[in-house]
Design a protein around this motif. Structure first.
Motif, mmCIF file in Angstrom:
data_model
loop_
_atom_site.group_PDB
_atom_site.id
_atom_site.type_symbol
_atom_site.label_atom_id
_atom_site.label_comp_id
_atom_site.label_asym_id
_atom_site.label_seq_id
_atom_site.Cartn_x
_atom_site.Cartn_y
_atom_site.Cartn_z
ATOM 1 N N ILE A 99 0.850 -1.183 0.000
ATOM 2 C CA ILE A 99 0.000 0.000 0.000
ATOM 3 C C ILE A 99 0.892 1.241 0.000
ATOM 4 O O ILE A 99 1.506 1.582 1.015
ATOM 5 C CB ILE A 99 -0.941 0.002 1.219
ATOM 6 C CG1 ILE A 99 -1.645 -1.351 1.353
ATOM 7 C CG2 ILE A 99 -1.952 1.138 1.095
ATOM 8 C CD1 ILE A 99 -2.328 -1.561 2.691
ATOM 9 N N GLU A 100 0.967 1.895 -1.146
ATOM 10 C CA GLU A 100 1.829 3.073 -1.295
ATOM 11 C C GLU A 100 1.401 4.196 -0.350
ATOM 12 O O GLU A 100 0.219 4.500 -0.228
ATOM 13 C CB GLU A 100 1.805 3.583 -2.737
ATOM 14 C CG GLU A 100 2.555 2.710 -3.714
ATOM 15 C CD GLU A 100 4.030 2.553 -3.367
ATOM 16 O OE1 GLU A 100 4.679 3.543 -2.960
ATOM 17 O OE2 GLU A 100 4.528 1.420 -3.488
ATOM 18 N N GLY A 101 2.398 4.770 0.321
ATOM 19 C CA GLY A 101 2.152 5.924 1.177
ATOM 20 C C GLY A 101 1.507 5.607 2.514
ATOM 21 O O GLY A 101 1.101 6.511 3.234
ATOM 22 N N GLU A 102 1.427 4.334 2.848
ATOM 23 C CA GLU A 102 0.797 3.948 4.112
ATOM 24 C C GLU A 102 1.808 3.264 5.024
ATOM 25 O O GLU A 102 2.864 2.838 4.589
ATOM 26 C CB GLU A 102 -0.395 3.021 3.858
ATOM 27 C CG GLU A 102 -1.524 3.679 3.087
ATOM 28 C CD GLU A 102 -2.216 4.803 3.840
ATOM 29 O OE1 GLU A 102 -2.200 4.806 5.092
ATOM 30 O OE2 GLU A 102 -2.779 5.684 3.181
ATOM 31 N N SER A 103 1.438 3.172 6.293
ATOM 32 C CA SER A 103 2.330 2.570 7.276
ATOM 33 C C SER A 103 1.768 1.243 7.768
ATOM 34 O O SER A 103 0.784 0.737 7.232
ATOM 35 C CB SER A 103 2.534 3.535 8.444
ATOM 36 O OG SER A 103 1.294 3.805 9.058
ATOM 37 N N HIS A 104 2.388 0.725 8.796
ATOM 38 C CA HIS A 104 2.045 -0.574 9.363
ATOM 39 C C HIS A 104 0.572 -0.649 9.774
ATOM 40 O O HIS A 104 0.081 0.202 10.495
ATOM 41 C CB HIS A 104 2.943 -0.825 10.573
ATOM 42 C CG HIS A 104 2.761 -2.151 11.206
ATOM 43 N ND1 HIS A 104 3.192 -3.308 10.613
ATOM 44 C CD2 HIS A 104 2.179 -2.513 12.367
ATOM 45 C CE1 HIS A 104 2.899 -4.332 11.394
ATOM 46 N NE2 HIS A 104 2.283 -3.875 12.462
ATOM 47 N N ALA A 105 -0.125 -1.649 9.278
ATOM 48 C CA ALA A 105 -1.498 -1.982 9.670
ATOM 49 C C ALA A 105 -2.542 -0.937 9.295
ATOM 50 O O ALA A 105 -3.649 -0.960 9.816
ATOM 51 C CB ALA A 105 -1.568 -2.288 11.166
ATOM 52 N N SER A 106 -2.233 -0.038 8.383
ATOM 53 C CA SER A 106 -3.219 0.986 8.018
ATOM 54 C C SER A 106 -4.472 0.370 7.411
ATOM 55 O O SER A 106 -5.563 0.932 7.528
ATOM 56 C CB SER A 106 -2.610 2.019 7.071
ATOM 57 O OG SER A 106 -2.146 1.407 5.893
ATOM 58 N N ASP A 107 -4.339 -0.788 6.796
ATOM 59 C CA ASP A 107 -5.498 -1.464 6.204
ATOM 60 C C ASP A 107 -6.443 -2.029 7.255
ATOM 61 O O ASP A 107 -7.580 -2.378 6.944
ATOM 62 C CB ASP A 107 -5.036 -2.592 5.280
ATOM 63 C CG ASP A 107 -4.205 -3.625 6.019
ATOM 64 O OD1 ASP A 107 -3.126 -3.256 6.535
ATOM 65 O OD2 ASP A 107 -4.628 -4.791 6.087
ATOM 66 N N MET A 108 -6.004 -2.103 8.494
ATOM 67 C CA MET A 108 -6.811 -2.698 9.561
ATOM 68 C C MET A 108 -7.775 -1.712 10.218
ATOM 69 O O MET A 108 -8.675 -2.116 10.934
ATOM 70 C CB MET A 108 -5.896 -3.294 10.639
ATOM 71 C CG MET A 108 -4.951 -4.362 10.122
ATOM 72 S SD MET A 108 -5.803 -5.816 9.490
ATOM 73 C CE MET A 108 -6.406 -6.516 11.003
#
Length: 139
Positions: A99-108
């Motif tokens: 996921i470009e431009g995102e950090s750890h676990a941002s999808d959660m």
């Protein structure tokens, strides 16, 4: 997990982040000592941790993940853990999602209107992959 399975520590050298950082550096020794301090066990040495990492890689198949299936591996491009992550795969049953431009676990986290397009796209890929594996059709 870092102390006995992954061995992934993030040492910091003041030269790499600028001179304004007061502590100067956080060495690998700091993290090994931290493992000892937390678990109060003299087995926590760098050599022991390396052996544990090797054993973990043998058990789980290392980066090839031999025998694994139906695994989705989200990782943000800003996630410091991506260094030890699987970011590509030829196996359709192992699906890395960077996921470009995102950090750890941002999808959660729960979706919000301010989410980046990359995060929205990643969540959709995760959802689509899961539904496919589960045999769920969305119209």
């Amino acid at each position: 997990m870092s102390c006995n399975e992954l061995g992934y520590f993030q040492p910091i050298d003041a030269k790499s982040i600028g001179s304004k950082w007061k502590a100067g550096k956080i060495s690998l020794k700091y993290f090994v000592d931290l493992c000892y301090d937390i678990f109060h066990n003299p087995k926590f040495t760098i050599d022991w941790i390396k052996k544990q990492v090797e054993a973990t890689n043998v058990y789980y198949g290392g980066m090839e993940m031999r025998g694994a299936s139906h695994i989705i591996l989200p990782s943000g491009s800003l996630d410091s853990w991506r260094i030890i992550g699987k970011l590509s795969s030829d196996n359709p049953a192992i699906v890395p999602v960077v996921i470009e431009g995102e950090s750890h676990a941002s999808d959660m986290y729960a979706p919000v209107s301010e989410d980046s397009d990359a995060l929205k796209k990643a969540r959709k890929k995760i959802e689509t992959t899961l539904f496919k594996w589960l045999g769920i059709t969305i119209e």
